[in-house]
Design a protein around this motif. Structure first.
Motif, short mmCIF file in Angstrom:
data_model
loop_
_atom_site.label_atom_id
_atom_site.label_comp_id
_atom_site.label_asym_id
_atom_site.label_seq_id
_atom_site.Cartn_x
_atom_site.Cartn_y
_atom_site.Cartn_z
N LYS A 138 0.82 -1.22 0.00
CA LYS A 138 0.00 0.00 0.00
C LYS A 138 0.84 1.26 0.00
N THR A 139 2.05 1.19 0.55
CA THR A 139 2.92 2.36 0.65
C THR A 139 3.76 2.60 -0.61
N SER A 140 3.68 1.69 -1.58
CA SER A 140 4.48 1.79 -2.79
C SER A 140 4.04 2.96 -3.66
N ARG A 180 -0.92 -9.78 -12.95
CA ARG A 180 -1.97 -9.63 -11.93
C ARG A 180 -1.38 -8.82 -10.77
N VAL A 181 -2.20 -7.91 -10.23
CA VAL A 181 -1.78 -7.11 -9.08
C VAL A 181 -2.49 -7.60 -7.83
N ASN A 182 -1.70 -7.82 -6.79
CA ASN A 182 -2.20 -8.08 -5.45
C ASN A 182 -1.77 -6.90 -4.58
N ARG A 183 -2.71 -6.28 -3.90
CA ARG A 183 -2.38 -5.16 -2.99
C ARG A 183 -2.20 -5.72 -1.60
N LYS A 184 -1.15 -5.28 -0.92
CA LYS A 184 -0.88 -5.77 0.44
C LYS A 184 -0.95 -4.64 1.43
#
Length: 106
Positions: A22-24, A102-106
């Motif tokens: 999330k901070t990226s 594919r994007v996974n948000r952490k």
């Protein structure tokens, strides 16, 4: 950084995944070319609904690789397609390759 190859599905049948904190600020996508046929390239990132969510400026390949940075605000959880275009000698765009991820948000 996520390295992508044309076609985009790995030999084990899985889509390349980008785990984005999330901070990226965003992601560097490293597109590996089968051949470096153009001097200048451009990318479009398309979401699973076919909407263009990002367009790059003009890019140059280095060692048959193109690096494009996509801001994280453009990348939600889901599947994406990178469309790569090359500019021919008449400065017209030609489709070069597509890359899936594919994007996974952490």
């Amino acid at each position: 950084v996520l390295a992508l190859f044309a076609g985009g599905v790995r030999s084990d049948g899985k889509t390349n995944e980008l785990n984005l904190p999330k901070t990226s600020k965003g992601a560097n996508l490293l597109l590996n070319l089968e051949a470096q046929d153009y001097q200048i390239y451009r990318t479009e990132i398309v979401d699973e609904n076919g909407n263009v969510i990002y367009r790059s400026g003009k890019l140059r390949a280095r060692n048959s690789k193109i690096n494009t940075f996509v801001p994280s605000k453009n990348l939600k959880r889901g599947d994406y397609l990178v469309k790569l275009y090359g500019f021919n000698s008449q400065n017209e765009e030609e489709s070069v390759a597509d890359f899936q991820f594919r994007v996974n948000r952490k």
